[in-house]
Design an enzyme around this catalytic site. Sequence first.
Site, short mmCIF file in Angstrom:
data_model
loop_
_atom_site.label_atom_id
_atom_site.label_comp_id
_atom_site.label_asym_id
_atom_site.label_seq_id
_atom_site.Cartn_x
_atom_site.Cartn_y
_atom_site.Cartn_z
N GLU A 134 115.01 52.97 94.86
CA GLU A 134 113.70 53.12 95.93
C GLU A 134 114.72 52.91 97.20
O GLU A 134 114.27 53.08 98.31
CB GLU A 134 112.60 52.30 95.55
CG GLU A 134 111.71 52.20 96.53
CD GLU A 134 111.94 51.69 97.89
OE1 GLU A 134 111.64 52.04 98.89
OE2 GLU A 134 112.88 50.53 98.06
N ASP A 181 115.76 48.98 91.22
CA ASP A 181 116.99 48.82 91.95
C ASP A 181 117.18 47.61 92.82
O ASP A 181 116.34 47.05 93.15
CB ASP A 181 117.70 50.06 92.73
CG ASP A 181 116.55 50.37 93.95
OD1 ASP A 181 115.26 50.14 93.74
OD2 ASP A 181 116.86 50.90 94.73
NI NI Z 1 111.18 46.84 98.03
#
Ligand code: NI
Length: 393
Positions: free
Chosen positions: A141, A83
């Site tokens: 994340e 991401d």
């Molecule tokens: Ni990172």
Amino acid sequence: MKETATRAASWVAEVESQLIAWRRHFHRHPELSFQEEQTANYVYDTLASFPGLELSRPTKTSVVARLVTGRPGKVLALRADMDALPIDEENEVEFASQNPGVMHACGHDGHTAMLLGTAKILSEHRDELSGEVRFIFQHAEELIPGGARELVEQGVLDGVDAVVGQHLWQGTASQKIAVRADALMAAPDTFYITILGRGGHAAQPHLNVDPIAIGAQVVTNLQHMASRMVDPLEPFVLSVTKFVGGTADNVIPGSVEMCGTVRTFSEERRDYAAEWMENIIRGITSAHGANYTFRYEKGYSPVINDEAVTELVRQALLAEFGEEVVEEAVQTMGGEDFSAYQSAVPGTFFFTGIRNDEKGIVYPHHHPRFDLDEDSLALGCRAFVAIALQMLA
Ligand code: NI
């Protein structure tokens, strides 16, 4: 660096230009957490072009590939996150973000490219492996509750003996790899405080309960936790990052709002922080006739590296690269949802250096001018391949 060409080195040399091309593709097309649809599709299609991988989509924007050799052996999971961040890129490069307001400013584009390269190499050389390699391309994340936890709940680590991840890291010089057993990254928790006073005319403070004056004392006293209540040898951060209240020079407002972050390295310390923060807030507000609300939200768990897996990785990297490349990692108060995997199976997380002063690659993670030294992609990919060979050859 050892110049006797290892198997991993010669295999990675063949894919190095592809690693850079993949990284630039992801960098051009960044997607926010939980929205990595094009990225996941691209990863899936690319993996499908490699021989003999079993692919699955545990969630809408994640991909898992299993390389099952059919020979008995350990199961090793390797992880990359995919991401990007809500940042407007300021780099003027040919492969700059084409998605305004979204940018790969943490290096996850490089993580995805390196794990694709590792999957390509190991799938083509499966005859030299036993057991299984599981490639986890994780979503989200950067956004709590994080994609890692969802994937663990989906069973992606079932049967896995060890999980290994790496972060391309600004705190480490390019062409170095930093490894550390035990605590590496902190638990990033969040808190929200409201001081509830009684507003009124600023010329008559004695008739009001001033939440700004009380809130200022709360901020000051919270700092005592780091300086007076926690062992000075223990890393601990408490930052109040927002303080909002009031509308005019002659009005005492009714309330003040604050929020901030607490960074710690143990569950016990997190619980202690939440409890003592509330003690301080309660004591100060009650002394001044005010009220409060307090909410403490736990973020990711700290990244605590397993001793045995870390030692195995360290030995693999030393054998591959030599002592000039492998160094001891410095702890950071940043957080990572890799810890969700470590709560399920033994694992280790390490840093692959990307800082290069000569190339002007000096900006920190999450900065609009963040960049990575693309020479590090081959190093990180080679590290993953060497670790897999060490565990599964
Ligand atoms: Ni990172």
